[in-house]
Design an enzyme around this catalytic site. Structure first.
Site, PDB file in Angstrom:
ATOM      1  N   GLU A 185      58.795  35.594  46.499  1.00  0.00           N
ATOM      2  CA  GLU A 185      57.839  35.768  47.607  1.00  0.00           C
ATOM      3  C   GLU A 185      58.480  36.188  48.931  1.00  0.00           C
ATOM      4  O   GLU A 185      58.204  35.641  49.988  1.00  0.00           O
ATOM      5  CB  GLU A 185      57.032  34.469  47.781  1.00  0.00           C
ATOM      6  CG  GLU A 185      56.329  34.044  46.507  1.00  0.00           C
ATOM      7  CD  GLU A 185      55.605  32.711  46.621  1.00  0.00           C
ATOM      8  OE1 GLU A 185      55.514  32.166  47.729  1.00  0.00           O
ATOM      9  OE2 GLU A 185      55.122  32.218  45.586  1.00  0.00           O
ATOM     10  N   GLU A 301      53.049  33.812  36.290  1.00  0.00           N
ATOM     11  CA  GLU A 301      52.387  32.555  36.685  1.00  0.00           C
ATOM     12  C   GLU A 301      50.852  32.639  36.564  1.00  0.00           C
ATOM     13  O   GLU A 301      50.116  32.124  37.372  1.00  0.00           O
ATOM     14  CB  GLU A 301      52.741  32.185  38.134  1.00  0.00           C
ATOM     15  CG  GLU A 301      54.220  32.145  38.423  1.00  0.00           C
ATOM     16  CD  GLU A 301      54.534  31.707  39.832  1.00  0.00           C
ATOM     17  OE1 GLU A 301      53.628  31.239  40.547  1.00  0.00           O
ATOM     18  OE2 GLU A 301      55.709  31.806  40.236  1.00  0.00           O
TER      19      GLU A 301
HETATM   20  O1  G3I Z   1      54.606  13.982  42.768  1.00  0.00           O
HETATM   21  C1  G3I Z   1      55.701  14.121  43.682  1.00  0.00           C
HETATM   22  C2  G3I Z   1      55.907  12.820  44.448  1.00  0.00           C
HETATM   23  O2  G3I Z   1      56.261  11.783  43.537  1.00  0.00           O
HETATM   24  C3  G3I Z   1      57.029  13.023  45.457  1.00  0.00           C
HETATM   25  O3  G3I Z   1      57.181  11.853  46.250  1.00  0.00           O
HETATM   26  C4  G3I Z   1      56.730  14.211  46.355  1.00  0.00           C
HETATM   27  C5  G3I Z   1      57.934  14.458  47.253  1.00  0.00           C
HETATM   28  O4  G3I Z   1      57.860  15.764  47.774  1.00  0.00           O
HETATM   29  O5  G3I Z   1      56.519  15.394  45.554  1.00  0.00           O
HETATM   30  C6  G3I Z   1      55.433  15.247  44.634  1.00  0.00           C
HETATM   31  O6  G3I Z   1      55.352  16.415  43.833  1.00  0.00           O
HETATM   32  C7  G3I Z   1      54.847  17.596  44.499  1.00  0.00           C
HETATM   33  C8  G3I Z   1      53.914  18.272  43.507  1.00  0.00           C
HETATM   34  O7  G3I Z   1      53.472  19.534  44.004  1.00  0.00           O
HETATM   35  C9  G3I Z   1      52.712  17.411  43.190  1.00  0.00           C
HETATM   36  O8  G3I Z   1      51.945  17.272  44.342  1.00  0.00           O
HETATM   37  C10 G3I Z   1      56.034  18.511  44.758  1.00  0.00           C
HETATM   38  O9  G3I Z   1      56.865  17.964  45.743  1.00  0.00           O
HETATM   39  C11 G3I Z   1      55.513  19.881  45.226  1.00  0.00           C
HETATM   40  O10 G3I Z   1      56.617  20.791  45.323  1.00  0.00           O
HETATM   41  C12 G3I Z   1      54.568  20.421  44.175  1.00  0.00           C
HETATM   42  O11 G3I Z   1      54.022  21.661  44.637  1.00  0.00           O
HETATM   43  C13 G3I Z   1      54.378  22.765  43.815  1.00  0.00           C
HETATM   44  C14 G3I Z   1      54.499  24.012  44.707  1.00  0.00           C
HETATM   45  O12 G3I Z   1      54.766  25.170  43.906  1.00  0.00           O
HETATM   46  C15 G3I Z   1      55.643  23.871  45.705  1.00  0.00           C
HETATM   47  O13 G3I Z   1      56.846  23.689  44.999  1.00  0.00           O
HETATM   48  C16 G3I Z   1      53.276  22.973  42.780  1.00  0.00           C
HETATM   49  O14 G3I Z   1      53.213  21.865  41.890  1.00  0.00           O
HETATM   50  C17 G3I Z   1      53.582  24.253  42.011  1.00  0.00           C
HETATM   51  O15 G3I Z   1      52.547  24.534  41.068  1.00  0.00           O
HETATM   52  C18 G3I Z   1      53.716  25.433  42.973  1.00  0.00           C
HETATM   53  O16 G3I Z   1      54.050  26.564  42.220  1.00  0.00           O
HETATM   54  C19 G3I Z   1      54.164  27.783  42.985  1.00  0.00           C
HETATM   55  C20 G3I Z   1      55.366  28.565  42.441  1.00  0.00           C
HETATM   56  O17 G3I Z   1      56.530  27.761  42.528  1.00  0.00           O
HETATM   57  C21 G3I Z   1      55.509  29.885  43.181  1.00  0.00           C
HETATM   58  N1  G3I Z   1      54.261  30.667  43.079  1.00  0.00           N
HETATM   59  C22 G3I Z   1      53.079  29.955  43.569  1.00  0.00           C
HETATM   60  C23 G3I Z   1      52.905  28.655  42.791  1.00  0.00           C
HETATM   61  C24 G3I Z   1      51.645  27.932  43.220  1.00  0.00           C
HETATM   62  O18 G3I Z   1      51.751  27.561  44.564  1.00  0.00           O
END
Ligand code: G3I
Length: 392
Positions: A185, A301
């Site tokens: 990105e 994705e």
């Molecule tokens: O569940 C944990 C929690 O236990 C912890 O304390 C906390 C600390 O940061 O994190 C929590 O997990 C988070 C998770 O979402 C669930 O809410 C992660 O940090 C967080 O990174 C995650 O967000 C992810 C996001 O990327 C950012 O990394 C999404 O799951 C994921 O589907 C999303 O994927 C992105 C691709 O990498 C790039 N393209 C877009 C796509 C969708 O946004």
């Protein structure tokens, strides 16, 4: 008297407004019904029938393609049904969190000079055990950076942090990776730069060459892995997506002209079930232009947000499946497209539940399997797309 007159006038006003409101609601309902009727009629034309019992990975492999999905270890390690269905359907696995700098509760980069490979190694072992390929996502991104990044990394030391991260992580998994999303990105035309580059800390500290450097480092420490530039917002016939396609193509041309070791474009393909501005010809031209650079293309994705679609799951599933069918029938006609991956495989675990929830509170239904891991029409649509795809 005056009061009575006023009451009568007010009553008359309420009555009038009420009637108008009812007529309006009826008209809106009729309009929505008729538009859904039209959509139903259009959707009824879609044929999602499939032959045989082959899995998605088997149907993809029969055409020289790969199908897979992304999932975090948190769910894969705790849900045996998910693990079984993922292994059954997928030929490649993308750790959704574990190979980012910091995502989930066991981040890869706990501190400026430490790496924790526990979660990433667990995912690599799962892939190996189930004879799945493995994708690395992602080495350089402006999101999911650890909290220590902001107060630690600066113009003076950014290159040292970038080199150290890529060298350590790519070396650790060298030989195990089908492909790496090296840079994720990096284009955002709304940031206003003539080259369309997104204003990220990496660009601020290292200039535009951070992208070249990242790919050269990844190639140095794992010469076998396919090196991918990954981005979203390239799919639809909107001015923003058109501008982004142009900027991505310009970036890819620049990298190739400089002999940067880049092998593929990753098109995230986060689709919108409500978006009607889809132009197969324009998409086909973009894919052909990327292929003409000697690059492969991976759908990295894919999912279909249904937040603005009717609540009725039967109608919604047909509309979502139609998006998979229409999009994949175009992209799989491009011989340079080698893989299709969905961002999750079951509605039970999707980022969209949290990031793009429906206003009516109904569970979202963006993926090939429902929340009990049963195939939906979206599964059929993907299966049909593989069955109809030209063999690679
Ligand atoms: O569940 C944990 C929690 O236990 C912890 O304390 C906390 C600390 O940061 O994190 C929590 O997990 C988070 C998770 O979402 C669930 O809410 C992660 O940090 C967080 O990174 C995650 O967000 C992810 C996001 O990327 C950012 O990394 C999404 O799951 C994921 O589907 C999303 O994927 C992105 C691709 O990498 C790039 N393209 C877009 C796509 C969708 O946004």
């Amino acid at each position: 008297m005056l009061k009575n007159m006023l009451m009568n006038r007010r009553y008359a006003l309420w009555l009038g407004l009420g009637t108008l409101g009812a007529i309006g609601a009826l008209a809106k309902g009729k309009a929505m019904y008729s538009s859904h009727k039209t959509q139903d009629f259009e959707l009824a034309k879609n044929n999602f029938s499939i032959a045989g019992k082959a899995s998605l990975k088997q149907r993809a492999a029969a055409k020289g393609l790969i199908y897979g999905a992304a999932i975090p270890r948190l769910y894969l390690s705790s849900d045996q049904k998910l693990a079984a269905r993922l292994a059954q359907e997928c030929g490649i696995l993308t750790p959704e969190w574990e190979l980012k700098w910091s995502a989930g509760h066991k981040p890869l980069r706990p501190s400026p000079d430490t790496f924790d490979f526990t979660a990433g190694d667990w995912m690599a072992k799962f892939a190996r055990t189930h004879r799945m390929l493995l994708r690395g996502h992602t080495l350089v991104w402006h999101e999911s950076l650890p909290t220590w990044f902001k107060e630690t990394v600066n113009r003076q030391n950014a290159e040292q942090f970038l080199v150290k991260h890529i060298q350590t992580v790519v070396t650790h998994y060298a030989g195990q990776m089908h492909s790496w999303d090296v840079v994720n990105e990096a284009i955002e035309v709304k940031d206003g730069r003539s080259d369309g580059l997104r204003k990220t800390p990496w660009l601020e500290f290292l200039g535009t060459d951070y992208i070249d450097l990242a790919f050269r480092l990844a190639a140095e420490f794992d010469p076998k892995a396919l090196l991918v530039y990954n981005d979203y917002g390239l799919e639809y016939d909107t001015s923003h997506h058109e501008a982004k396609r142009k900027a991505v193509l310009k970036l890819l041309e620049r990298l190739k002209s400089r002999g940067v070791p880049i092998h593929a474009l990753g098109m995230q393909s986060h689709m919108d079930g409500n978006e009607k501005r889809f132009n197969p010809k324009k998409l086909q031209n973009f894919l052909a232009n990327v292929a003409d650079l000697g690059l492969k293309i991976m759908i990295t994705e894919m999912d279909v947000t249904d937040k603005k679609l009717p609540r009725n799951p039967v109608v919604r599933d047909r509309m979502v499946a139609a998006v998979y069918q229409n999009y994949l029938s175009v992209v799989l006609n491009e011989p340079a497209v080698t893989a299709v991956m969905t961002w999750g495989i079951s509605d039970r675990y999707t980022w969209l539940s949290k990031f793009q929830p429906r206003s009516d509170g109904a569970a979202v239904r963006p993926l090939p399997l429902d929340s009990n891991f049963r195939p939906k029409l979206a599964w059929n649509a993907i299966a049909r797309a593989f069955d109809k795809a030209p063999r690679r």
